[in-house]
Design a protein around this motif. Structure first.
Motif, PDB file in Angstrom:
ATOM      1  N   ASP A 110       0.860  -1.187   0.000  1.00 48.84           N
ATOM      2  CA  ASP A 110       0.000   0.000   0.000  1.00 48.84           C
ATOM      3  C   ASP A 110       0.896   1.236   0.000  1.00 48.84           C
ATOM      4  O   ASP A 110       1.865   1.312   0.752  1.00 48.84           O
ATOM      5  N   LEU A 111       0.528   2.223  -0.823  1.00 47.33           N
ATOM      6  CA  LEU A 111       1.379   3.396  -1.005  1.00 47.33           C
ATOM      7  C   LEU A 111       0.692   4.701  -0.638  1.00 47.33           C
ATOM      8  O   LEU A 111       1.081   5.764  -1.110  1.00 47.33           O
ATOM      9  N   GLY A 112      -0.321   4.615   0.213  1.00 47.32           N
ATOM     10  CA  GLY A 112      -0.976   5.841   0.663  1.00 47.32           C
ATOM     11  C   GLY A 112      -2.409   5.951   0.172  1.00 47.32           C
ATOM     12  O   GLY A 112      -2.764   5.442  -0.889  1.00 47.32           O
ATOM     13  N   THR A 113      -3.222   6.604   0.968  1.00 51.63           N
ATOM     14  CA  THR A 113      -4.633   6.761   0.614  1.00 51.63           C
ATOM     15  C   THR A 113      -4.820   7.993  -0.276  1.00 51.63           C
ATOM     16  O   THR A 113      -4.134   8.998  -0.104  1.00 51.63           O
ATOM     17  N   PRO A 114      -5.749   7.917  -1.219  1.00 51.46           N
ATOM     18  CA  PRO A 114      -5.979   9.083  -2.086  1.00 51.46           C
ATOM     19  C   PRO A 114      -6.417  10.323  -1.309  1.00 51.46           C
ATOM     20  O   PRO A 114      -6.009  11.436  -1.645  1.00 51.46           O
ATOM     21  N   ASP A 161       5.559   9.752 -10.038  1.00 51.99           N
ATOM     22  CA  ASP A 161       6.204   8.996 -11.117  1.00 51.99           C
ATOM     23  C   ASP A 161       5.935   7.499 -11.025  1.00 51.99           C
ATOM     24  O   ASP A 161       6.682   6.681 -11.563  1.00 51.99           O
ATOM     25  N   ILE A 162       4.857   7.141 -10.363  1.00 50.93           N
ATOM     26  CA  ILE A 162       4.517   5.744 -10.182  1.00 50.93           C
ATOM     27  C   ILE A 162       4.151   5.099 -11.520  1.00 50.93           C
ATOM     28  O   ILE A 162       3.668   5.767 -12.439  1.00 50.93           O
ATOM     29  N   HIS A 163       4.391   3.798 -11.646  1.00 53.03           N
ATOM     30  CA  HIS A 163       4.101   3.067 -12.884  1.00 53.03           C
ATOM     31  C   HIS A 163       2.614   3.142 -13.212  1.00 53.03           C
ATOM     32  O   HIS A 163       1.768   3.137 -12.315  1.00 53.03           O
ATOM     33  N   HIS A 164       2.297   3.201 -14.505  1.00 55.37           N
ATOM     34  CA  HIS A 164       0.902   3.404 -14.924  1.00 55.37           C
ATOM     35  C   HIS A 164      -0.032   2.255 -14.536  1.00 55.37           C
ATOM     36  O   HIS A 164      -1.249   2.401 -14.569  1.00 55.37           O
ATOM     37  N   SER A 165       0.542   1.099 -14.158  1.00 50.81           N
ATOM     38  CA  SER A 165      -0.292  -0.044 -13.754  1.00 50.81           C
ATOM     39  C   SER A 165      -0.853   0.118 -12.342  1.00 50.81           C
ATOM     40  O   SER A 165      -1.596  -0.736 -11.861  1.00 50.81           O
ATOM     41  N   VAL A 166      -0.514   1.216 -11.673  1.00 50.41           N
ATOM     42  CA  VAL A 166      -1.024   1.454 -10.320  1.00 50.41           C
ATOM     43  C   VAL A 166      -2.549   1.427 -10.312  1.00 50.41           C
ATOM     44  O   VAL A 166      -3.198   1.817 -11.281  1.00 50.41           O
ATOM     45  N   ARG A 167      -3.097   0.936  -9.217  1.00 44.19           N
ATOM     46  CA  ARG A 167      -4.544   0.973  -9.032  1.00 44.19           C
ATOM     47  C   ARG A 167      -4.830   1.470  -7.621  1.00 44.19           C
ATOM     48  O   ARG A 167      -3.945   1.448  -6.751  1.00 44.19           O
ATOM     49  N   ILE A 168      -6.024   1.922  -7.409  1.00 43.68           N
ATOM     50  CA  ILE A 168      -6.464   2.291  -6.062  1.00 43.68           C
ATOM     51  C   ILE A 168      -7.438   1.231  -5.606  1.00 43.68           C
ATOM     52  O   ILE A 168      -8.502   1.051  -6.211  1.00 43.68           O
ATOM     53  N   LEU A 193      -3.623  11.462 -13.984  1.00 44.60           N
ATOM     54  CA  LEU A 193      -3.568  10.023 -13.699  1.00 44.60           C
ATOM     55  C   LEU A 193      -4.307   9.709 -12.407  1.00 44.60           C
ATOM     56  O   LEU A 193      -5.061   8.724 -12.325  1.00 44.60           O
ATOM     57  N   PHE A 194      -4.099  10.535 -11.394  1.00 46.68           N
ATOM     58  CA  PHE A 194      -4.735  10.379 -10.088  1.00 46.68           C
ATOM     59  C   PHE A 194      -6.256  10.360 -10.257  1.00 46.68           C
ATOM     60  O   PHE A 194      -6.949   9.471  -9.744  1.00 46.68           O
ATOM     61  N   TYR A 195      -6.785  11.333 -10.990  1.00 44.67           N
ATOM     62  CA  TYR A 195      -8.228  11.402 -11.217  1.00 44.67           C
ATOM     63  C   TYR A 195      -8.729  10.137 -11.906  1.00 44.67           C
ATOM     64  O   TYR A 195      -9.754   9.552 -11.501  1.00 44.67           O
ATOM     65  N   LYS A 196      -8.025   9.710 -12.943  1.00 43.47           N
ATOM     66  CA  LYS A 196      -8.422   8.514 -13.703  1.00 43.47           C
ATOM     67  C   LYS A 196      -8.464   7.274 -12.809  1.00 43.47           C
ATOM     68  O   LYS A 196      -9.436   6.509 -12.818  1.00 43.47           O
ATOM     69  N   LYS A 197      -7.408   7.077 -12.012  1.00 39.24           N
ATOM     70  CA  LYS A 197      -7.317   5.883 -11.172  1.00 39.24           C
ATOM     71  C   LYS A 197      -8.342   5.914 -10.034  1.00 39.24           C
ATOM     72  O   LYS A 197      -8.923   4.880  -9.686  1.00 39.24           O
ATOM     73  N   TYR A 198      -8.575   7.092  -9.460  1.00 33.64           N
ATOM     74  CA  TYR A 198      -9.555   7.196  -8.367  1.00 33.64           C
ATOM     75  C   TYR A 198     -10.972   6.976  -8.905  1.00 33.64           C
ATOM     76  O   TYR A 198     -11.800   6.292  -8.280  1.00 33.64           O
ATOM     77  N   ARG A 204     -15.509   0.686  -9.732  1.00 36.19           N
ATOM     78  CA  ARG A 204     -15.466  -0.741  -9.381  1.00 36.19           C
ATOM     79  C   ARG A 204     -16.281  -1.004  -8.123  1.00 36.19           C
ATOM     80  O   ARG A 204     -17.005  -2.004  -8.030  1.00 36.19           O
ATOM     81  N   ILE A 205     -16.177  -0.118  -7.150  1.00 35.60           N
ATOM     82  CA  ILE A 205     -16.920  -0.272  -5.900  1.00 35.60           C
ATOM     83  C   ILE A 205     -18.424  -0.159  -6.155  1.00 35.60           C
ATOM     84  O   ILE A 205     -19.222  -0.961  -5.659  1.00 35.60           O
ATOM     85  N   ILE A 206     -18.808   0.835  -6.951  1.00 32.33           N
ATOM     86  CA  ILE A 206     -20.234   1.032  -7.273  1.00 32.33           C
ATOM     87  C   ILE A 206     -20.797  -0.193  -7.990  1.00 32.33           C
ATOM     88  O   ILE A 206     -21.884  -0.681  -7.652  1.00 32.33           O
ATOM     89  N   ASN A 207     -20.070  -0.711  -8.979  1.00 31.05           N
ATOM     90  CA  ASN A 207     -20.537  -1.869  -9.740  1.00 31.05           C
ATOM     91  C   ASN A 207     -20.660  -3.106  -8.856  1.00 31.05           C
ATOM     92  O   ASN A 207     -21.611  -3.886  -8.989  1.00 31.05           O
ATOM     93  N   LYS A 208     -19.698  -3.263  -7.950  1.00 36.32           N
ATOM     94  CA  LYS A 208     -19.734  -4.416  -7.047  1.00 36.32           C
ATOM     95  C   LYS A 208     -20.923  -4.325  -6.097  1.00 36.32           C
ATOM     96  O   LYS A 208     -21.628  -5.315  -5.850  1.00 36.32           O
ATOM     97  N   GLN A 209     -21.169  -3.128  -5.572  1.00 31.77           N
ATOM     98  CA  GLN A 209     -22.292  -2.951  -4.652  1.00 31.77           C
ATOM     99  C   GLN A 209     -23.626  -3.069  -5.380  1.00 31.77           C
ATOM    100  O   GLN A 209     -24.605  -3.597  -4.834  1.00 31.77           O
TER     101      GLN A 209
END
Length: 232
Positions: A110-114, A161-168, A193-198, A204-209
């Motif tokens: 884990d690399l920090g919360t958004p 500068d995190i790799h583009h494969s990062v996910r939240i 990138l931050f906006y896109k990943k968040y 994903r959370i909405i779809n799962k719920q």
């Protein structure tokens, strides 16, 4: 001087400090090398960071601090102010130590919360710096630091500068494989990138719920049938 030159200067200065700390300990710490060693290593090194800079004043790094002791959640492992007149820069920087056992090829720390990052930026700052180190066990079970493929013991990288494969992930936390290379981007590109990943994470959370809600009626119909048969 460019923004990138400034960032390289910060990374190099912090890398030098931690490399010197490891060298002063002959690359071995009096900590047991087990599955939870990472947190102990981080705690030990953040204290050493403050101690080193208190005894060895640096031209650019000042006001070094470790995370408050006893707190269960801290926004950083260590922090410091960095001043460089050549780049007209003087600001607070958060540091996060990531110590990984060499056998954990697929480690995804884990690399920090958004929300932590958002608040930090809204408070007028920007840079979160990761200090990556790898370790293994000595014959008597202590922590021994290992070289990366380039011969260095310490790698420093900014979150930007995190790799583009990062996910939240759902926690939510930034998460990426520890061995993915860094990818330079500007501050503005990181925000994009931050906006896109968040946004992807929230979707994903909405779809799962939504799927859970769709299945809820059927699940409770089964529960009702079970209750109707209960004790009969």
């Amino acid at each position: 001087m460019s923004e990138r030159d400034l960032e390289n200067s910060i990374k190099q200065d912090i890398e030098n400090v931690f490399t010197k700390i490891l060298e002063n300990h002959s690359y071995i710490l009096p900590i047991r090398a087990n599955s939870r060693s990472g947190a102990e290593i981080s705690d030990y090194l953040e204290d050493e960071f403050v101690k080193y800079l208190t005894c060895n004043a640096d031209e650019c790094i000042y006001n070094p601090k470790g995370a408050p002791k006893g707190a269960t959640k801290n926004p950083y492992d260590f922090c410091f102010n960095y001043k460089n007149e050549k780049y007209n820069f003087d600001d607070l920087i958060w540091g996060d130590i990531k110590a990984t056992k060499t056998s954990y090829e697929d480690s995804n720390p884990d690399l920090g919360t958004p929300e932590k990052i958002i608040k930090f930026i809204l408070d007028g700052h920007f840079y979160l710096l990761f200090v990556f180190i790898e370790y293994d066990a000595t014959l008597d079970g202590k922590v021994q630091f290992k070289k990366f493929n380039d011969g260095k013991y310490v790698h420093c990288q900014f979150l930007k500068d995190i790799h583009h494969s990062v996910r939240i992930n759902p926690k939510p936390q930034f998460q990426v494989n520890i061995h993915e290379p860094e990818e330079y981007r500007t501050r503005e590109e990181f925000i994009e990138l931050f906006y896109k990943k968040y946004s992807e994470s929230i979707d994903r959370i909405i779809n799962k719920q939504a799927k859970k809600k769709q299945e809820l009626s059927k699940r409770f119909d089964v529960l009702l049938k079970k209750i109707c048969k209960y004790c009969k």
